[in-house]
Design a protein around this motif. Structure first.
Motif, PDB file in Angstrom:
ATOM      1  N   SER A 270       6.296   7.939   0.625  1.00  0.00           N
ATOM      2  CA  SER A 270       5.438   9.117   0.461  1.00  0.00           C
ATOM      3  C   SER A 270       3.963   8.749   0.501  1.00  0.00           C
ATOM      4  CB  SER A 270       5.765   9.832  -0.856  1.00  0.00           C
ATOM      5  OG  SER A 270       7.061  10.365  -0.806  1.00  0.00           O
ATOM      6  N   GLY A 271       3.631   7.603  -0.073  1.00  0.00           N
ATOM      7  CA  GLY A 271       2.245   7.151  -0.027  1.00  0.00           C
ATOM      8  C   GLY A 271       1.799   6.830   1.390  1.00  0.00           C
ATOM      9  N   LEU A 272       2.675   6.182   2.153  1.00  0.00           N
ATOM     10  CA  LEU A 272       2.344   5.880   3.545  1.00  0.00           C
ATOM     11  C   LEU A 272       2.229   7.155   4.371  1.00  0.00           C
ATOM     12  CD1 LEU A 272       4.581   2.743   4.198  1.00  0.00           C
ATOM     13  CD2 LEU A 272       2.109   2.800   3.821  1.00  0.00           C
ATOM     14  N   GLN A 273       3.050   8.158   4.051  1.00  0.00           N
ATOM     15  CA  GLN A 273       2.953   9.436   4.749  1.00  0.00           C
ATOM     16  C   GLN A 273       1.598  10.091   4.482  1.00  0.00           C
ATOM     17  OE1 GLN A 273       5.261  11.019   6.936  1.00  0.00           O
ATOM     18  NE2 GLN A 273       3.424  12.267   7.281  1.00  0.00           N
ATOM     19  N   LEU A 274       1.152  10.039   3.225  1.00  0.00           N
ATOM     20  CA  LEU A 274      -0.150  10.620   2.899  1.00  0.00           C
ATOM     21  C   LEU A 274      -1.270   9.892   3.636  1.00  0.00           C
ATOM     22  CD1 LEU A 274      -1.320  12.030  -0.444  1.00  0.00           C
ATOM     23  CD2 LEU A 274      -2.809  10.411   0.714  1.00  0.00           C
TER      24      LEU A 274
END
Length: 214
Positions: A199-203
């Motif tokens: 999720s952090g990489l997606q953000l």
């Protein structure tokens, strides 16, 4: 051409931030820099950091970065992370320190004596580990991220914006606190996207594609 400048003011290890950005944007030029001219030249700016707010402000000023950060936050896609969120506001209870004043509001400490979970167990300060983030408003940086997804936190202080319309995400510990703000070309988060796995990489991927419009 500098595609993404990661502001280095000597507070915290920025390697994980730069490596995460390089992972999601392998064809873009990511530079960790304390040079105001490079920050001014970059298409996007990431403002991370760790440590105490008084120390962070002192180091920003010592390196001549205050104006560069304020200008970047006014002109281009700008991502604040952790203390990089708190520094945007006017004042912090941590060391009774003034922030950059880009946004109106305060930074307050979790009241340890009042921190209890639903079963009455005492919650620790700092708030450390994984917690759900609930999206209060739609935003381009939420693209592909489920409401209530978990992100990684390490902090003892949280922001209280004067304008609640800035609040685009919140978490609970145990009460609701603002975890993400957005205004125009600025998005900032209390959690660490570079430590938050998928999720952090997606953000971060959303940020490097964002045109700064909200």
């Amino acid at each position: 051409m500098i595609d993404i400048a990661v502001v280095d003011y000597g507070m915290g290890n920025l390697r994980s931030v730069s490596k995460a950005l390089e992972h999601v944007a392998p064809h873009q030029n990511v530079v960790v820099t304390s040079d105001p001219k490079q920050i001014a030249a970059a298409a996007r700016v990431v403002f991370p950091g760790q440590g105490a707010m008084p120390d962070c402000m002192r180091e920003l000023d010592a390196r001549g970065l205050r104006d560069a950060v304020i200008t970047a936050a006014a002109e281009k896609p700008f991502l604040g992370i952790c203390i990089g969120l708190q520094l945007l506001f006017e004042h912090s209870e941590e060391g009774n320190a003034a922030g950059l004043g880009i946004l109106k509001g305060q930074v307050r400490r979790f009241a340890a004596a009042q921190m209890h979970d639903a079963e009455g167990g005492k919650l620790k300060v700092p708030h450390m580990g994984w917690n759900q983030v609930y999206q209060r408003q739609a935003h381009p940086l939420w693209h592909g991220i489920e409401n209530g997804e978990r992100f990684y936190y390490v902090h003892s202080y949280y922001v209280v914006p004067d304008d609640r319309g800035l609040d685009v995400g919140y978490s609970e510990y145990p009460q609701q606190f603002t975890s993400c703000i957005a205004r125009g070309n600025v998005f900032a988060a209390q959690f660490h996207p570079e430590k938050s796995q998928h999720s952090g990489l997606q953000l971060l991927s959303n940020f490097v594609q964002w045109d700064g419009v909200f």
